[in-house]
Enzyme design. Sequence first.
Site: not given
Length: 818
Positions: A478-479, A482, A501
Site C-alpha cells: 500500500h505504501e 503511494h 488512498e
Amino acid sequence: MDIKLDPSRDDLPLMANTSHILVKHYVLDLDVDFESQIIEGTLVLFFESGNRYRKKSSSTEETCQSESDEACRFRTPEPCHVPVTNTRTFSSKVGYSDFAIYGKGEKDTSGKDGNHDNQEQASGISSSKYCCDPGDHGSEDFLLVLDCCDLSVLKVEEVDVAAVPGIEKFTRSPKLTVVSELRNQIVHELVTLPADRWREQLDYYARCSQAPGCGELLFDTDTWSLQIRKTGAQTATDFPHAIRIRYRTKPQGRSVTWTSDQSGRPCVYTMGSPINNRALFPCQEPPVAMSTWQATVRAAASFVVLMSGENSAKPTQLQEGCSSWHYYVTMPMPASTFTIAVGPWTEVKPETCLPNDQAAKRSFSPSKADFRCASVCGHVEYPCRFQNASATTQEIIPHRVFAPGCLRGACQETLLQLVSPCLSAAHSVLGTHPFSRLDVLIVPANFPSLGMASPHIVFLSQSTLAGGSHLCGTRLCHEIAHAWFGLAIGARDWTEEWLSEGFATHLEDVFWAKAQQLAPHEAREQRELRACLRWRRLQDELRNSPEQLQVLRPSKEKTGHVTDSGSSVIKHGLNPEKGFMQVHYLKGYFLLRFLARRLGDDAYFSFLRKFVHTFHGQLILSQDFLQMLLENIPEEKRLGLSVESIFQDWLESSGLPQPLQTERQAGAECGLARQVGAEVAKWNRVNRRPRKRKRRGTKEVFEKLLPDQLVLLLEHLLEQKTLNPRTLQSLERTYHLPQQDAEVRHRWCELVVKHKHTRAYRDVERFLQEDQAMGVYLYGELMVSEDARQQQLARSCFARTQEQMDRCSAQVVAEMLF
C-alpha cells in the site's frame, strides 16, 4: 488576504498567497534538542514571482492561478502527499538530559518585532493591518503570507546572495544598479537552472543560505500564518527573493511528535497531517507550491536522522557527542510531503547478505508493457527517472530498513524479506519507480496508523510485524503504491483524497499477489476475498458516520478553486472524526475496481501505466484521470459512463454508490469466502451443543484458514448473539488467535469484549498497549458495555498509555472514558 477563517471550524485553512509568489527551494539548518523537546535553527526560502495568468486544462474548465509557467500545468500538461495517510500524529512528553545538543546557533531575538509566537486565539488575516507604512507615502507594501502554526519566529531577514563568491555567473544584466534587483535576478537565474546542472544548483543554494543578512524584515504571526513585508517593496517582484527565518518549534507543536521508542529511548518524528508541516517550519502549504529542499540536521551522535531525501545520508561528526546529517531532494513536491524522524534507530540487515543478482531473481516480468516512453515529460524540468533508461528498468531500488533495537529480530524475520519482492512487483505493474531509493522505518507504538508514505521513506507501525507476513506485506505494498499515487502524482485539491488512498488500496492487492507469486486463479480468489471484507467494512462505516464525511468530492464544482491570493480551505480537514474514517480508501477502491472490470484488467493496467507516464510530477483533479480513462474505453464498453455520471454516482453523493449494490454477491463468487461460510456453520453447531454430550458424538474438523479468512470468520461470529465460553476457548486454541496478525487479533478482542470472556482480557489489554493505531474503537466498546470490569480495564490501559499516545487519539479516547 481576502478571506477570514474561524479556526474553531473543522475546515483546515491554507493561508499562503501562492498566486503572487512561490517558494522554489527550502534550505533547512536545524538542531534537535531532546532535553527541551525543541527543533531550532534557520530556514532559507528562495522565491520566484511572475505575472498571474489564467490557463485551462484540456479536461476541465477550472481556472489554475499561478505565478509562473512552472506552477500551473495540466495536460499541456500539475505531488502532493495527501498526508498519506492516514491519521494524525502529535506530541508527548519525554525528558532526557543525556541527549542535549551541543553547539547550537545563537538565539537572535533582537528583531524589531521580537519573538513572535503563533497566537492561540482565532484571528483572520487582513493585509491592511500590515501593509500601510507611514514612511512609504501612503502606498501599500507587498505582504508575504506563509502557513505557520505552533512556532516561535525569532527573526526574519533578507539574504545578501550577491555576497557569495562566484555568484557573478548568475548576473546576466551588468547594467543593474539597484542592489535589490540584482539579488532577485541572481535568485531567478539560480532557481531556473536546467535539470542537468542540479548538483551545481544545490551547491549554490547551500552557499547562498550561508550568506550574510542584509536587512531585517518586518513580520507578524497569527494562529495560522506568518506575514512578512519589506518597507518599500510594493509588489512580489520587488520583494526579496531569498529570505532567512530563525525560529524554533514548540514541544506540543502539532506537526512534531516527541515520544519514546519501543526500547524506551527518546525519539521525534513528523507526520504532516492534519495540519501538515506548518508546525515544523514556515512554508507554503497549498499543493501548487511545488518545491525542492535540502536540510542539514544536527543531533546527538547516538541518534540516526532519517528524512525525505534522495541520498542515503551518513553522519558527519562535528564534535564529541554531536553529528550532522544532510539530505536533499531535486524533484519538486509540496512541502507537506517533507518528513523527518530522529531516534536511536538500528539499521536492520540480513544475517547473510544476498548479492544483488540473487535479489534480482525475485523480480517479475512486466505485464506486456514497455515502460520507456519516447514522449517528453509534462512536468517542470527536474532530473526525472522516467527519462533515464537505466532507471526505467530498475525493478528493485536501493533500500534500507530501520527499527528500534528490540525489534531487529522481528524485522529480519518478516519485513526485511518483503521489501525487494514488493518493490519488484510494483515495478512489474506500473513501471519506473518515481524515487531512487527507499528507507523503511518501524515507528514508535503511538504512531496512529498502520503506515505512511513520504518521498524516499515509509513509516510502518509495529503492528504490522506480528503474526506472519500477510499484514506486513499488504501494508508495505500500500505504501509503495503511494510513490506513484499520492507523491509522484498528487491531488491538486486535498479534499480529493481518494486519488491517493483509493489507488493505493486497489493496487496493494495487485502488488501483493505478484510479490507472493500467486497463480492467476489464486490471485483472483484473494482479491475477491478482500473485496468482500472491504464491502462489509464500507457498509459498516456508511451506517455509522455523518453523511457529509462520506462524500469523496465534497467541494463539488468548486474543487480546485482558490481565492485571488491563492489561499483556500480543506473541507473537514480538522474534523477529528475524519482521521478515523476509511471511506475515501474504500469508495475510491470500489470505483477503481468497477472501472477496471468495465475495461478489463489487462487494458486497465496498460492504461494506468500510460496515465502514470503522462502525469507523474504533476497535480491532478478527478476529471483529469476520469476523462483520460474514458478516452481509452471502447465505445461498446462505456455503456453510458461519463465524467458527470461518475461524479454523481461515486464522488459527490453520500451512502453506497448504486453500481456497488451488485457487490452484495461478492461473497457468493468467492470460493475462499464460501469456505469461511462452511466454517462458520461448524462453529455455530459447536456453540449449540450441550455442555455434556456422548463420547461418540461427531467432532468437528476445522480447515486451516488464511489471515483474511480468519478476519471474515470472526466478523461473522461477531454477528452471533451469544457464544459460550467453551466455544471462545476452542476458537482461541484452534487458530492460535493471540499469535495472529493485528487485524485478526482486533476482531478477536471484539469478540472477547462482546461476550465478556474474562479469561482473554489479557489479550485486550495487550492490544490496547501495543496496537494503538487500531485500538481506539476497542475503548468505545469496553465503555458502551456498561460492565464495571471492562470499564476499569479501559481506564487502566489508558492511564498507562495516554502520556505516550497520539494526541488526537488520546483526546477521542478521553471523551469516551470520562
